[in-house]
Design an enzyme around this catalytic site. Structure first.
Site, PDB file in Angstrom:
ATOM      1  N   ASP A 143      52.098  70.099  91.777  1.00  9.70           N
ATOM      2  CA  ASP A 143      52.477  70.559  90.441  1.00  9.70           C
ATOM      3  C   ASP A 143      51.526  69.987  89.396  1.00  9.70           C
ATOM      4  O   ASP A 143      50.387  69.639  89.713  1.00  9.70           O
ATOM      5  CB  ASP A 143      53.939  70.171  90.168  1.00  9.70           C
ATOM      6  CG  ASP A 143      54.670  71.204  89.330  1.00  9.70           C
ATOM      7  OD1 ASP A 143      54.183  71.493  88.230  1.00  9.70           O
ATOM      8  OD2 ASP A 143      55.722  71.707  89.757  1.00  9.70           O
ATOM      9  N   HIS A 209      55.840  70.659  83.265  1.00 11.52           N
ATOM     10  CA  HIS A 209      56.319  71.472  84.396  1.00 11.52           C
ATOM     11  C   HIS A 209      56.645  70.615  85.621  1.00 11.52           C
ATOM     12  O   HIS A 209      57.732  70.728  86.206  1.00 11.52           O
ATOM     13  CB  HIS A 209      55.224  72.504  84.706  1.00 11.52           C
ATOM     14  CG  HIS A 209      55.604  73.593  85.657  1.00 11.52           C
ATOM     15  ND1 HIS A 209      55.514  73.438  87.026  1.00 11.52           N
ATOM     16  CD2 HIS A 209      56.035  74.854  85.448  1.00 11.52           C
ATOM     17  CE1 HIS A 209      55.885  74.578  87.616  1.00 11.52           C
ATOM     18  NE2 HIS A 209      56.207  75.446  86.674  1.00 11.52           N
ATOM     19  N   SER A 535      59.788  78.977  89.162  1.00  8.48           N
ATOM     20  CA  SER A 535      59.352  77.585  89.282  1.00  8.48           C
ATOM     21  C   SER A 535      60.526  76.622  89.258  1.00  8.48           C
ATOM     22  O   SER A 535      60.470  75.560  89.862  1.00  8.48           O
ATOM     23  CB  SER A 535      58.442  77.212  88.103  1.00  8.48           C
ATOM     24  OG  SER A 535      57.173  77.748  88.277  1.00  8.48           O
TER      25      SER A 535
END
Ligand SMILES: *[C@@H]1O[C@H](CO)[C@@H](O)[C@H](O)[C@H]1NC(C)=O
Ligand SMILES: *[C@@H]1O[C@H](CO)[C@@H](O)[C@H](O)[C@H]1NC(C)=O
Ligand SMILES: *[C@@H]1O[C@H](CO)[C@@H](O)[C@H](O)[C@H]1NC(C)=O
Ligand SMILES: *[C@@H]1O[C@H](CO)[C@@H](O)[C@H](O)[C@H]1NC(C)=O
Ligand SMILES: *[C@@H]1O[C@H](CO)[C@@H](O)[C@H](O)[C@H]1NC(C)=O
Ligand SMILES: *[C@@H]1O[C@H](CO)[C@@H](O)[C@H](O)[C@H]1NC(C)=O
Length: 764
Positions: A143, A209, A535
């Site tokens: 990630d 994220h 996601s």
């Protein structure tokens, strides 16, 4: 498109251009050089000799040791025998013909594709756990990095690092406070070496994220988490006692490079993670050139399950990414809450919009103007209706709310930046996930938009006010409009996505390095934020995989996936008419997944057989398989059913309306009570006959296997439905093992043709 993806991918789009410019390395005048990944036939030797063998191959190509070393970028030595190098197209072509070279392909850049969600899918804080086993599990995420100082990753009460961890100590990096007994690994990969001024060369997450996905998967319990009072509750991952290892492969400006993704898989497999979660878009490439598919295959051979996001390109059909049958592919569903803001117009009419607006109004109402009516010039009227940068006359919006159509994200920042108060954004799409705003704003549908326009033009001094957002209850679950849909563009017999999990407005940890929106002028920072996208759905299922593994540590990746798939809660075609193409088997149900009764197991050979059945040549499959023995497809093919794989779902594509009969062969393994009898229950859609043989399976011991066949007979039909669904359920007194059976009409088959062509063009 993912909501966070939109925020991310707008900068991404503009960066993509610069990437095309900077990513190509112009050397020697006109010869353009790119990064290539080169797979070699397997030699079981030590790291140093493998690296030297890569230099040797390059020396042979270049005729110079010095040039070889210059072009060599990285050697993958642990799980793959491969390397990355800077080459011209001609050199790449020449290399692919050389002895010992399996495959050569160009490096590409991928895109990135909370906590009420656990209660919603039935994994409350009180759920039964095996904390000792759970704390022996390490989850690896590929990630944008992680926030080590976050409450979600503190190590209070954690015992020593699991003995099987081979990732070593995590070092000290720029702006990164270091690892602990919870966050046990942190690495970063940036092999292109291009500087990224918007990021930090360290495992730190400046994007948010990776912090968000990691905390959703395995974050500690953090009481009273919220976003400015919204979505308040205890935030936690599926497996709060598990350990976390972050492999940073995505960078703010460039995205996520193939060569970095492959390096991260190489490291994670070696380090000893139990589950890999990857919320990154697969590029619609073939399984043997897609680095996520290749990495996941090697992980599978080492007993590691890879869970990936289905992508955010819905609701268009055949958009599902990460669709290899050894990847667990996750769609995004919605929770039973939405964030809405009340709007009151000057005429007293009340309506509402969707989004996260954290601002309480300071006045009873504000003057309201339509973007188009505030244009700088008559020629900028069209762009002003979308409130794009430089299209609006600041004098005409000062102190006002502006009504804009949705063009790009960030109209709130544009309006605020020129002295406006905020915006009402009108759109007929993207209304199922809440956008976070940096100024008073909300998003309304076309109908409400038309009402507002009518009101604005009906009075000389229109006004309105937008209130702070509140949570409202809505019917759920449903699949997000942005969640990518099937049918599977890679293998027409394999149903994808596999499963659905919450991916709309998920609350989880966030980075202190970025404001909530990342937009110019945003001063909102928070330890937790809401994000939406597949996601966010992916780490939910990654977490459930770790949870299931904590009860069944010896299970193979296929067994863990089967357990989670056959126990999922079916979803309704009435809510999403693309049915299984939207939700796969349905909504993940963690508690049932712990004890499925039967599993559809698979090993490396099962997948090799499948690939042979799909038309891949043995020499191409060698890129995936960690074995020096050549693969003889003709020896593997006989006797397998229509789809060639023991998958927990069944899918039959039809080319035309002629009658068709297909046979699926399956084998189940008993993982429930030793003595059990399962009876088959069939649900066949109209015009389809489904026959299971035998109709009863009896087991007398654990791990016993039983085989059966499912014959699907489709009568000539005038049905115009794209997808028709049935199911097979094996029922015992204690368990229900459900497999959807999907039949779809696929006359064009263009994607398939393309894939077949690609495959046949591969030299052998
Ligand atoms: C893959 O190959 C390496 C090197 O020979 C070996 O150490 C490893 O055990 C192999 N893994 C599997 C799953 O076969
Ligand atoms: C942890 O996992 C390893 C490898 O899977 C196993 O050998 C060991 O017994 C486990 N420890 C505990 C406490 O479960
Ligand atoms: C990162 O650390 C450096 C050195 O300590 C510091 O100068 C810089 O401001 C930090 N960057 C951010 C974004 O905090
Ligand atoms: C538009 O939004 C309003 C207010 O939320 C709602 O009542 C209405 O049903 C929506 N219309 C459509 C077509 O979705
Ligand atoms: C591959 O398998 C087929 C069928 O078993 C056999 O006839 C053939 O000789 C094999 N080829 C090689 C190269 O081993
Ligand atoms: C399965 O079928 C047999 C024979 O029809 C029946 O006796 C048995 O009760 C059934 N078991 C279950 C769990 O439905």
């Amino acid at each position: 498109m993912l909501r966070d993806g939109f925020i991310i991918s707008f900068p991404f789009l503009s960066c993509l251009l610069s990437l095309i410019l900077t990513g190509l390395l112009a050397v020697n005048g006109d010869v353009q050089k790119d990064f290539y990944i080169v797979f070699m036939r397997h030699h079981p030797v030590n790291e140093e000799t493998v690296r030297q063998s890569h230099i040797d191959v390059l020396s042979m190509l270049k005729g110079s040791d010095v040039e070889a070393k210059e072009s060599h970028v990285y050697s993958y030595t642990k799980s793959f025998n491969a390397f990355a190098a800077k080459l011209s197209q001609d050199e790449a072509n020449e290399l692919s013909g050389m002895d010992g070279v399996l495959s050569v392909f160009v490096n590409k850049y991928h895109k990135l594709h909370t906590t009420k969600s656990w209660e919603f899918i039935g994994l409350p804080a009180s759920a039964r756990r095996k904390p000792k086993m759970e704390s022996n599990i390490t989850v690896g995420l590929l990630d944008t990095g992680i926030t080590p100082q976050s409450e979600s990753f503190k190590d209070d009460g954690f015992g020593p690092i699991p003995a099987k961890w081979k990732g070593g100590k995590c070092g000290h990096f720029a702006n990164f406070s270091g690892c602990n007994k919870k966050l046990i690994g942190a690495k970063y990969f940036k092999l292109d070496n291009n500087p990224d001024p918007s990021d930090i060369l360290s495992p730190i997450d400046v994007e948010g994220h990776g912090t968000h996905t990691s905390s959703t998967l395995a974050g500690n319990v953090v009481a009273n988490a919220n976003l400015f009072g919204l979505a308040r509750g205890a935030a936690r991952g599926a497996v709060p006692s598990a350990r976390v290892a972050m492999y940073k492969v995505c960078w703010v400006s460039s995205g996520c490079a193939d060569m970095d993704i492959l390096a991260a898989f190489d490291a994670a497999i070696h380090d000893g993670v139990d589950v890999i979660s990857i919320s990154i878009g697969g590029l619609t490439a073939d399984y043997v050139t897609d680095t996520i598919a290749i990495g996941a295959f090697h992980a599978m051979q080492n007993g590691i399950i890879t869970v990936a996001s289905a992508g955010n390109d819905g609701p268009n059909l055949a958009t599902v990414a990460n669709h290899a049958p050894w990847i667990f592919t996750v769609a995004a569903s919605g929770l039973d809450r939405q964030f809405r803001s009340k709007i009151v117009l000057g005429n007293g009419k009340t309506t509402s919009g969707v989004g996260v607006n954290t601002f309480n109004p300071k006045q009873k109402s504000y003057p309201l103007v339509n973007g188009a009516d505030a244009a700088k010039t008559s020629s900028s009227k069209e762009s002003a209706s979308y409130c794009t940068e430089d299209s609006i006359d600041p004098m005409k919006v000062k102190g006002k709310l502006v009504h804009c159509k949705l063009g790009t994200w960030g109209a709130d920042s544009v309006i605020k930046g020129i002295g406006g108060i905020g915006t009402i954004i009108e759109s007929d799409a993207f209304l199922d996930a809440a956008q976070i705003f940096m100024a008073p704003a909300t998003m309304v549908n076309d109908t409400v938009g038309a009402t507002i326009t009518e009101y604005t033009h009906s009075t000389r001094s229109p006004s309105a006010v937008i209130y702070k957002s509140q949570e409202v209850k809505i019917p759920a679950p449903f699949i997000a409009s942005f969640s990518s849909r099937g049918p599977n563009p890679g293998s027409k017999h394999i149903l994808k996505p596999d499963i659905a999990a919450p991916g709309i407005d998920i609350l989880a940890s966030y980075t202190p390095f970025k404001s909530l929106t990342g937009l110019k002028g945003d001063t909102q920072y928070s330890d937790f934020t809401l994000m939406s996208g597949t996601s966010m759905a992916c780490p939910h299922v990654g977490g459930v995989a770790a949870y299931v593994k904590s009860f069944n540590p010896k299970w193979s990746p296929a067994a863990i996936r089967s357990a989670i798939m056959t126990t999922a809660t079916p979803m309704s075609k009435r809510v999403n008419n693309e049915a299984e193409f939207a939700y796969g088997v349905g909504q993940v149900n963690p508690r049932r997944a712990r004890s499925p009764g039967l599993v559809y197991d698979m090993d490396t050979i099962s997948y090799v057989q499948f690939l042979c059945h799909e038309g891949f040549k043995g020499s191409k499959i060698a890129v995936l398989v960690n074995d020096s023995k050549p693969i003889n497809c003709s020896a593997l093919l006989p006797g397998i059913g229509d789809d060639g794989l023991n998958y927990p779902t069944m899918q039959l594509p039809l080319k035309d309306k002629a009658p068709r009969t297909a046979v699926f062969r399956r084998t189940v393994t008993n993982v429930g009570p030793s003595n059990s009898i399962y009876n088959a229950t069939i649900r066949a859609p109209k015009g389809v006959e489904i026959v299971v043989k035998p109709t009863s399976l009896s087991f007398s011991r654990a791990s016993q296997r039983r085989s059966f066949s499912v014959m699907v007979k489709v009568k000539p039909t005038s049905s115009t439905q794209m997808i028709i669904s049935g199911s097979l359920v094996w029922r015992s007194s204690r368990h229900c093992v459900r497999s959807p059976i999907v039949i779809y009409y696929n006359p064009e088959d263009t994607e398939m043709k393309k894939m077949t062509e690609l495959r046949s063009q591969m030299h052998e």
